[in-house]
Motif scaffolding. Sequence first.
Motif: not given
Length: 49
Positions: A9, A12, A14, A16, A36, A38-40
Amino acid sequence: MRDSFILKCTVCGEENYLANKNKRLHPDRVEYQKYCPRCNKKTAHKEKK
């Protein structure tokens, strides 16, 4: 000739997704719009090296 790689990503950082591509047809790094957790939301994911 297929190469597997990790998508990371750009927002952030991450890692994924795992993906693969044909290196002969797409020698450059790829970028996809993926979800993502984490970012939603959907963000740009670039190929990690």
